[in-house]
Every structure is written in C-alpha cells, then in structure tokens.
Write a protein that holds these residues in place. Structure first.
Motif, mmCIF file in Angstrom:
data_model
loop_
_atom_site.group_PDB
_atom_site.id
_atom_site.type_symbol
_atom_site.label_atom_id
_atom_site.label_comp_id
_atom_site.label_asym_id
_atom_site.label_seq_id
_atom_site.Cartn_x
_atom_site.Cartn_y
_atom_site.Cartn_z
ATOM 1 N N MET A 114 -31.080 5.418 14.797
ATOM 2 C CA MET A 114 -29.808 6.076 14.483
ATOM 3 C C MET A 114 -30.031 7.093 13.365
ATOM 4 N N PRO A 115 -29.569 8.363 13.558
ATOM 5 C CA PRO A 115 -29.712 9.368 12.509
ATOM 6 C C PRO A 115 -29.092 8.905 11.194
ATOM 7 N N ASP A 116 -29.684 9.335 10.079
ATOM 8 C CA ASP A 116 -29.296 8.840 8.766
ATOM 9 C C ASP A 116 -27.807 8.988 8.488
ATOM 10 N N ARG A 117 -27.262 10.182 8.729
ATOM 11 C CA ARG A 117 -25.860 10.393 8.377
ATOM 12 C C ARG A 117 -24.928 9.547 9.232
ATOM 13 N N MET A 118 -25.299 9.281 10.486
ATOM 14 C CA MET A 118 -24.471 8.426 11.318
ATOM 15 C C MET A 118 -24.438 7.013 10.759
ATOM 16 N N ALA A 119 -25.566 6.561 10.225
ATOM 17 C CA ALA A 119 -25.628 5.208 9.676
ATOM 18 C C ALA A 119 -24.820 5.090 8.389
ATOM 19 N N ARG A 120 -24.744 6.185 7.617
ATOM 20 C CA ARG A 120 -24.081 6.129 6.310
ATOM 21 C C ARG A 120 -22.616 6.527 6.352
ATOM 22 N N ALA A 121 -22.151 7.051 7.490
ATOM 23 C CA ALA A 121 -20.814 7.634 7.549
ATOM 24 C C ALA A 121 -19.720 6.585 7.583
ATOM 25 N N GLU A 122 -18.564 6.966 7.038
ATOM 26 C CA GLU A 122 -17.344 6.177 7.136
ATOM 27 C C GLU A 122 -16.380 6.921 8.054
ATOM 28 N N CYS A 123 -15.835 6.240 9.050
ATOM 29 C CA CYS A 123 -14.979 6.894 10.032
ATOM 30 C C CYS A 123 -13.564 6.325 9.957
ATOM 31 N N ALA A 124 -12.574 7.220 10.072
ATOM 32 C CA ALA A 124 -11.175 6.794 10.021
ATOM 33 C C ALA A 124 -10.320 7.850 10.703
ATOM 34 N N ILE A 163 -7.120 9.981 9.996
ATOM 35 C CA ILE A 163 -6.375 10.392 8.801
ATOM 36 C C ILE A 163 -5.136 11.177 9.216
ATOM 37 N N ALA A 164 -4.014 10.841 8.624
ATOM 38 C CA ALA A 164 -2.768 11.558 8.883
ATOM 39 C C ALA A 164 -2.729 12.823 8.027
ATOM 40 N N THR A 165 -2.668 13.979 8.674
ATOM 41 C CA THR A 165 -2.527 15.250 7.963
ATOM 42 C C THR A 165 -1.117 15.790 8.179
ATOM 43 N N ALA A 166 -0.797 16.886 7.511
ATOM 44 C CA ALA A 166 0.520 17.505 7.662
ATOM 45 C C ALA A 166 0.743 18.022 9.072
ATOM 46 N N LEU A 167 -0.348 18.226 9.825
ATOM 47 C CA LEU A 167 -0.230 18.773 11.185
ATOM 48 C C LEU A 167 -0.579 17.755 12.262
ATOM 49 N N GLY A 168 -0.810 16.507 11.863
ATOM 50 C CA GLY A 168 -1.106 15.492 12.854
ATOM 51 C C GLY A 168 -2.354 14.708 12.511
ATOM 52 N N PRO A 169 -2.595 13.622 13.266
ATOM 53 C CA PRO A 169 -3.745 12.759 12.974
ATOM 54 C C PRO A 169 -5.068 13.401 13.376
ATOM 55 N N VAL A 170 -6.097 13.129 12.580
ATOM 56 C CA VAL A 170 -7.455 13.615 12.861
ATOM 57 C C VAL A 170 -8.426 12.467 12.649
ATOM 58 N N GLU A 171 -9.239 12.204 13.642
ATOM 59 C CA GLU A 171 -10.341 11.254 13.480
ATOM 60 C C GLU A 171 -11.489 11.985 12.791
ATOM 61 N N VAL A 172 -12.033 11.378 11.741
ATOM 62 C CA VAL A 172 -13.060 12.074 10.974
ATOM 63 C C VAL A 172 -14.073 11.081 10.423
ATOM 64 N N ALA A 173 -15.313 11.501 10.390
ATOM 65 C CA ALA A 173 -16.377 10.742 9.726
ATOM 66 C C ALA A 173 -16.749 11.482 8.453
ATOM 67 N N LEU A 174 -16.949 10.721 7.383
ATOM 68 C CA LEU A 174 -17.287 11.281 6.081
ATOM 69 C C LEU A 174 -18.596 10.675 5.619
ATOM 70 N N ALA A 175 -19.486 11.534 5.132
ATOM 71 C CA ALA A 175 -20.791 11.043 4.692
ATOM 72 C C ALA A 175 -21.207 11.739 3.408
ATOM 73 N N GLU A 176 -21.648 10.967 2.442
ATOM 74 C CA GLU A 176 -22.276 11.441 1.208
ATOM 75 C C GLU A 176 -21.296 12.163 0.295
ATOM 76 N N GLN A 177 -21.834 12.767 -0.770
ATOM 77 C CA GLN A 177 -21.027 13.464 -1.759
ATOM 78 C C GLN A 177 -21.671 14.814 -2.059
ATOM 79 N N GLY A 178 -20.876 15.705 -2.632
ATOM 80 C CA GLY A 178 -21.382 17.026 -2.967
ATOM 81 C C GLY A 178 -20.462 18.098 -2.434
ATOM 82 N N PRO A 179 -20.929 19.342 -2.394
ATOM 83 C CA PRO A 179 -20.123 20.420 -1.829
ATOM 84 C C PRO A 179 -19.744 20.089 -0.383
ATOM 85 N N PRO A 180 -18.489 20.342 0.013
ATOM 86 C CA PRO A 180 -18.057 19.948 1.349
ATOM 87 C C PRO A 180 -18.622 20.841 2.451
ATOM 88 N N VAL A 181 -18.991 20.214 3.547
ATOM 89 C CA VAL A 181 -19.444 20.890 4.770
ATOM 90 C C VAL A 181 -18.610 20.363 5.920
#
Length: 299
Positions: free
Chosen positions: A1-11, A13-31
């Motif tokens: 399994m690729p490193d970022r897939m193993a470390r990611a948190e998935c949820a 998230i309710a945004t102002a324009l609707g729900p979005v499924e998103v995985a988040l990995a690591e810290q630093g400048p956003p990509v």
C-alpha cells in the motif's frame, strides 16, 4: 500500500455547498490532489504520492487534501456537473478545513475543475501541476467509452469485480499493458520499487467500488465533450503541465493549447509518454515538480 494511503484519514465533510468525501494526509503547505476518471480519494492519494514522493523541494511533507470529485465514491454528484461548480466545491472544502492557498495537482479528468479553480479562486490557488490533463473539449476514445457500460454490467454480478481485482493483482503486467504499450517500459515500471506499487494500486482501485465511480465518470465524459476546444488564457497563477506526446487518452494537443493560450505555462513534454507518464517517467517528473514548487511562495 502506498505510504500516503496508509497514513491518510478519510471522512465525509459537510461544506457550505454540500458533502465531500476527502482523505487527509500529513501536515504542511496544502496540496489539493484531483483524481481522474474512474477515480476517487484513493486515486488522489496515489497521484500525490507519484508527483510529490517524499520531501519535495526540501520543504518536508505537504498537507495532502484528496477529495472524491462529485459523482465519485462518497461525494454525491448533485448539481456539481460542470467544472466551475466543482471548482467552487473545492474552494468550499478548503474553507471548511481552514486551509489557505493550495497547490493544485490534477491528473487527466481532474484538469477542467483544476483550471476552473485557478480562474474562479485565484487567491486560493498557489499554483497548478497538471499531469496528462484534459484542458478543453475531449472526445473520449471509443475503446475507453466502451468500458463504462461493461463495468456497469459487471458491477451487477455479485463477486465479479472483486474477482477481477484479484486477477489484476495476480497478473499486473497483463493489466498494465492496456496503458503501457511498450513491453519493456511496462516491465521496467512494474519493477520500479516506487512506481510499481503505485501502478498496481491504481489498476486494482478501479475495480473496487466501480459502481460508485461510474456516475462521476459518465458525467465527465458528457460534460467534456461540450467544453470549448481552446482554453482561456492567461491563467494568472504559475502552471506546470506534464504531458506525454504519445498520450492516447488525452492527446498532447491539450497541453499545447494551454501553452498557446498562456505562454507563461511551463510545459514538460515527455517524448513518447503515454497517459500514465506520471508513473513511467516518475523520476523525471518529480525533479521538474520539485524545481517548480521551490519557486512558489508556499507557507
């Protein structure tokens, strides 16, 4: 399994324009990592791993934000049919996460919403890295369109797609030859200690939850056929476009037209490279991306 897939948190998230499924990995400048057709957050993480590798440009890790675009996996299509609406949803997601200007990395069908994001939300976009992306009207090849009804039918047969995924894992070269015509390049890519696992993960992911990837894919095919042929320009943000001259899915002309519309666009042409040049020519691409990112004023 690729490193970022193993470390990611998935949820979801309710945004102002609707729900979005998103995985988040690591810290630093956003990509913001935007996947292509038959994709989802999992392929966004694969994209980020392929493009960024480890510590890019000596900056350490990035905060990878990998959403499932509308119609893919856990993000409903809703009214977000067109690239402009998807771009606004990307901005709403960053707002909800409290993240500042982001580098946007997009592959293939992620291109139109990435371009729209840069145009509609320039203050939120630190730069664009476009890999084999659609930049205007795209008539999807018949051989690619034919896979959609086939996958839809296969998804209705219990156990069939998991079996196909198992067979793909057992015979990775056979599956890879659909994307990499040159047998030696195919074997070399699969044997690479970094590119090989990413290619295998990409191949297997398509067959997992395929039915949940089809609505977004079908929407992309329909919408892209009606886009203007030539991109608007200039972009207004730094852009690096990486594209193979032998791409059989999104022709190299898409990168050339973007460059013609905005001469400031950096174009890395990969001679003979196919649609998966991000993996077949990963080392060269990463070197160019590192140099590009080093010039951006990232927080």
């Amino acid at each position: 399994m690729p490193d970022r897939m193993a470390r990611a948190e998935c949820a979801v998230i309710a945004t102002a324009l609707g729900p979005v499924e998103v995985a988040l990995a690591e810290q630093g400048p956003p990509v913001l990592a935007l996947h292509g057709g038959m994709g989802g957050f999992d392929q966004g993480l694969i994209l980020a791993e392929a493009v960024l590798g480890g510590a890019s440009a000596g900056r350490g890790a990035f905060r990878v934000v990998a959403p499932s675009r509308p119609g893919y996996l856990g993000t409903p299509l809703g009214a977000h049919l067109r690239p402009e609406a998807q771009a606004d949803l990307h901005a709403a997601l960053l707002d909800r996460l409290g993240l500042g200007p982001a580098v946007v990395i997009a592959v293939s069908a992620g291109g139109p919403s990435a371009l729209a994001f840069a145009r509609r939300h320039p203050g939120r976009c630190a730069g664009l890295v476009l890999v084999s992306t659609c930049t205007g009207r795209l008539d999807v090849p018949a051989r690619v369109r034919a896979r959609l009804p086939m996958l839809r039918a296969m998804s209705r047969v219990p156990g069939l797609l998991p079996l196909m995924a198992w067979l793909t894992a057992r015979q990775p070269e056979r599956a890879a030859r659909a994307s990499i015509l040159d047998p030696e390049e195919c074997r070399r890519t699969l044997a690479d200690p970094e590119a090989g696992p990413l290619l295998r993960a990409l191949q297997e992911s398509v067959l997992r939850k395929a039915a949940a990837r089809l609505p977004g894919t079908a929407n992309d095919v329909a919408v892209f056929a009606g886009l203007p042929e030539h991109p608007q320009g200039p972009m207004g943000v730094p852009v690096l476009a990486v594209h193979g001259t032998g791409d059989r899915v999104v022709p190299f002309a898409h990168a050339e037209r973007l460059k013609a519309a905005d001469p400031s666009v950096e174009l890395m042409a990969v001679p003979g490279g196919e649609h998966v040049c991000l993996l077949t020519h990963m080392a060269q691409m990463r070197e160019r991306v590192r140099a590009f990112l080093a010039r951006l004023p990232l927080a």
